[in-house]
Write an enzyme that holds these catalytic residues in place. Structure first.
Site, PDB file in Angstrom:
ATOM      1  N   SER A  99       6.415  -0.023   0.181  1.00 37.32           N
ATOM      2  CA  SER A  99       5.626  -1.176   0.615  1.00 37.32           C
ATOM      3  C   SER A  99       6.006  -1.512   2.044  1.00 37.32           C
ATOM      4  O   SER A  99       7.195  -1.514   2.386  1.00 37.32           O
ATOM      5  CB  SER A  99       5.893  -2.371  -0.296  1.00 37.32           C
ATOM      6  OG  SER A  99       5.143  -3.502   0.113  1.00 37.32           O
ATOM      7  N   HIS A 113      -0.620  -4.443   6.195  1.00 33.89           N
ATOM      8  CA  HIS A 113       0.180  -4.276   4.987  1.00 33.89           C
ATOM      9  C   HIS A 113      -0.348  -3.060   4.242  1.00 33.89           C
ATOM     10  O   HIS A 113      -1.545  -2.781   4.242  1.00 33.89           O
ATOM     11  CB  HIS A 113       0.057  -5.529   4.098  1.00 33.89           C
ATOM     12  CG  HIS A 113       0.347  -5.259   2.654  1.00 33.89           C
ATOM     13  ND1 HIS A 113      -0.648  -4.981   1.743  1.00 33.89           N
ATOM     14  CD2 HIS A 113       1.510  -5.203   1.971  1.00 33.89           C
ATOM     15  CE1 HIS A 113      -0.110  -4.777   0.554  1.00 33.89           C
ATOM     16  NE2 HIS A 113       1.194  -4.911   0.654  1.00 33.89           N
ATOM     17  N   ARG A 117       2.351   3.016  -5.117  1.00 27.88           N
ATOM     18  CA  ARG A 117       3.307   2.817  -6.189  1.00 27.88           C
ATOM     19  C   ARG A 117       2.941   3.658  -7.416  1.00 27.88           C
ATOM     20  O   ARG A 117       1.789   4.075  -7.588  1.00 27.88           O
ATOM     21  CB  ARG A 117       3.370   1.338  -6.578  1.00 27.88           C
ATOM     22  CG  ARG A 117       2.022   0.741  -6.942  1.00 27.88           C
ATOM     23  CD  ARG A 117       2.060  -0.769  -7.076  1.00 27.88           C
ATOM     24  NE  ARG A 117       0.757  -1.313  -7.430  1.00 27.88           N
ATOM     25  CZ  ARG A 117      -0.167  -1.687  -6.544  1.00 27.88           C
ATOM     26  NH1 ARG A 117       0.074  -1.585  -5.250  1.00 27.88           N
ATOM     27  NH2 ARG A 117      -1.335  -2.165  -6.945  1.00 27.88           N
ATOM     28  N   HIS A 152     -12.002   0.763   8.718  1.00 29.70           N
ATOM     29  CA  HIS A 152     -12.750   1.091   7.505  1.00 29.70           C
ATOM     30  C   HIS A 152     -13.252   2.528   7.514  1.00 29.70           C
ATOM     31  O   HIS A 152     -13.425   3.128   6.433  1.00 29.70           O
ATOM     32  CB  HIS A 152     -13.892   0.101   7.305  1.00 29.70           C
ATOM     33  CG  HIS A 152     -13.457  -1.183   6.686  1.00 29.70           C
ATOM     34  ND1 HIS A 152     -13.322  -1.342   5.323  1.00 29.70           N
ATOM     35  CD2 HIS A 152     -13.079  -2.369   7.234  1.00 29.70           C
ATOM     36  CE1 HIS A 152     -12.900  -2.565   5.050  1.00 29.70           C
ATOM     37  NE2 HIS A 152     -12.748  -3.214   6.200  1.00 29.70           N
TER      38      HIS A 152
END
Length: 310
Positions: A99, A113, A117, A152
């Site tokens: 992270s 950010h 995981r 994007h």
């Protein structure tokens, strides 16, 4: 071993990738800083496992950047992980991930950010249940449409090999997830968010998780290059600090990763590493009508089709 079953070899494969990803991202960010470097901070988890936090502070360009690796075990999944999957209540778990959050000093460079995981949940006498999750999102303070579109476009490129419906689905999930209900605005301009991914089988799901993790520098660093020399002033710095408050509000009130870490007894310093070093709140702030600050609210904090795909 069936496609839907994972064992030690697959878990080690994911762990190796995550550790390499952490180091690659840190190396890429350090290239922008002549004097400061990431500091390593290894830690242990009470129920098993631990992690390595890498944090860089007070850089010329990056006021704070953190890239965390964690690999922890626990006797029971917390409520944040089972709220949408009640069948996992009572399962032991193994969770690993990387992270990161980057808080630039320059108001014209967005905060970003990302995380990737992998979870394995087990109950005695049953096959393990596994899934991947992650995503990446962008939080500008003084946004440029060129930057939002390019961000994007990278997200779209990541998703295209996995199906035409993947980008629209995970883009919408990101818009919905990073939404501050009490403010009635998005945290930023979105990106990708996915969770509970296992229907493609391990190899394809893992490949997608890798693609998302490796895309962050490709999506973010060109924006840094374009904006690092923009002129700015103290008024814009103060607006940046004010808007950072939204980041704090989301992470402490809504973010599932923060809740998961705290509910599983994780290391608080590493969990809250994502918070910015400086922030301010202002009572009842309203941007000046027609200002560049107002444009952030009027245009950029509302979900929309940035690539005009429809």
């Amino acid at each position: 071993m069936s496609e839907q079953t994972v064992g030690h070899a697959q878990i080690e494969q994911v762990k190796t990738f995550l550790l390499h990803l952490q180091q690659e991202i840190c190396t890429a960010l350090e290239a922008y800083e002549p004097c400061v470097r990431f500091q390593d901070d290894a830690w242990s988890h009470a129920q098993g496992g631990g992690g390595l936090s890498k944090v860089m502070v007070e850089g010329d360009l990056f006021e704070k950047a953190g890239v965390n690796f964690s690999h922890v075990q626990g006797r029971e999944l917390p409520k944040s992980a089972t709220a949408n999957r009640p069948e996992l209540v009572g399962c032991a778990f193994e969770a690993m991930g990387v992270s990161l959050v980057i808080h630039p000093r320059h108001p014209h460079i967005p905060t970003t950010h990302a995380n990737v995981r992998f979870f394995v949940a087990t109950q005695e006498g049953q096959e393990p249940i596994w899934w991947f999750g992650g995503g990446m999102d962008l939080t500008p303070y003084y946004p440029y449409e060129e930057d939002v579109v390019s961000w994007h476009q990278v997200c779209l490129q990541v998703c295209q090999p996995f199906g035409a419906d993947v980008y629209p689905r995970y883009k919408k999930w990101c818009d919905d997830y990073f939404y501050l209900k009490h403010r009635q605005e998005t945290r930023g301009v979105g990106g990708l968010f996915f969770d509970d991914l296992n229907e493609w089988g391990f190899e394809r799901s893992f490949a997608f998780m890798q693609a998302v993790g490796q895309a962050l520098p490709q999506a973010y660093l060109p924006i840094v290059e374009r904006r690092k020399a923009e002129k700015t002033n103290e008024e814009q710095r103060q607006f940046q600090l004010y808007r950072r408050g939204r980041y704090v509000e989301f992470n402490l009130v809504f973010d599932r990763g923060t809740l998961f870490g705290l509910q599983t007894g994780g290391r608080t310093e590493s969990i809250l590493m994502s918070l910015p070093p400086l922030v301010r709140w202002e009572y009842n702030f309203t941007p000046t009508l027609g200002s560049i600050e107002a444009k952030l609210y009027d245009r950029y904090l509302k979900p929309q089709d940035w690539l005009q795909l429809n």
